[in-house]
Scaffold this active site. Structure first.
Site, mmCIF file in Angstrom:
data_model
loop_
_atom_site.group_PDB
_atom_site.id
_atom_site.type_symbol
_atom_site.label_atom_id
_atom_site.label_comp_id
_atom_site.label_asym_id
_atom_site.label_seq_id
_atom_site.Cartn_x
_atom_site.Cartn_y
_atom_site.Cartn_z
ATOM 1 N N ASP A 10 0.872 -1.161 0.000
ATOM 2 C CA ASP A 10 0.000 0.000 0.000
ATOM 3 C C ASP A 10 0.920 1.225 0.000
ATOM 4 O OD1 ASP A 10 -2.384 1.672 0.581
ATOM 5 O OD2 ASP A 10 -1.403 1.915 2.531
ATOM 6 N N ASP A 12 -0.189 5.245 0.815
ATOM 7 C CA ASP A 12 -0.461 6.236 1.850
ATOM 8 C C ASP A 12 -0.632 5.559 3.207
ATOM 9 O OD1 ASP A 12 -0.549 8.659 0.236
ATOM 10 O OD2 ASP A 12 -2.372 7.843 -0.635
#
Length: 225
Positions: A10, A12
């Site tokens: 991932d 952010d």
């Protein structure tokens, strides 16, 4: 040749700390449509999902046109902030992230990929800003998939790389990441510095510093095949 393994990140809240930039964009979007700005913690708890999914959940009382205006307002604000201040200032790496990315990239038996709620344009700008061109064998964004926790992004990454699910792991900071990975049948590593409380992640491994990631990967999907 060694059997390849795959580490999916991932972005952010996992690789980069973009919460200030994200909440500024939320604030702009809500002020533009004349609605009260949500509490910071509440707004940030949705980070990782696609924008088109976030606003109907965050503001269910608003109509579809308002949700569309919030989505566009967020995108415009995010783009403006990034253009004027740059990715390094508004989305810096978490401590140790770059070093671990470089370490994994140097391994011939390890592929890296990205599964993010960002748009492709946003990921492109972040990649350019941090000099990450060529790091990821597959890059999946919200533009081409249903929102997390749908396993669509991971399924596509597995298909593009040809890596088997038992040799793949997802690294993320939210329950959306963990649920997406479980739905795709791969292992999970949760990070403690992101947007969701660690007790909610139910990850196969939990790390509190990037330096612990290589060993966690080895433990879950094996070292060099």
């Amino acid at each position: 040749m060694s059997e390849l393994r795959l580490v999916i990140f991932d972005v952010d809240g996992t690789l980069v700390d973009s919460q200030v930039m994200i909440f500024e964009a939320f604030t702009h979007a809500y002020k533009q449509v004349g609605l009260p700005v949500p509490e910071r913690a509440t707004a940030l708890s949705y980070v990782g999902m696609s924008l088109e999914t976030i606003f109907p959940q965050l503001s269910p009382e608003a109509d579809a046109a308002t949700h569309a205006a919030l989505t566009q307002g967020y995108r415009d604000a995010y783009f403006h902030i990034r253009q004027t201040q740059g990715s390094n200032a508004n989305s810096p790496f978490f401590p140790g992230a770059r070093e671990v990315l470089d370490q994994l990239r140097a391994q011939d038996w390890t592929l890296m990929a990205v599964a993010t709620g960002k748009s492709t344009r946003g990921l492109d700008k972040l990649t350019e800003g941090h000099g990450l061109e060529g790091y990821f064998a597959s890059r999946q964004t919200a533009d081409d998939h249903p929102s997390k926790p749908s396993p669509s992004m991971i399924n596509t990454i597995l298909s593009e790389t040809g890596v088997s699910p038992d040799r793949a792991v997802m690294v993320g900071d939210t329950t959306f990441d963990m649920d997406m990975a479980r739905a795709a049948g791969i292992k999970t590593i949760g990070v403690s510095w992101g947007y969701h409380p660690v007790e909610h992640l139910q990850a196969d491994r939990l790390i509190h510093a990037f330096a612990a990631l290589p060993q966690a990967i080895d433990d879950l999907i094996g070292p060099q095949g």
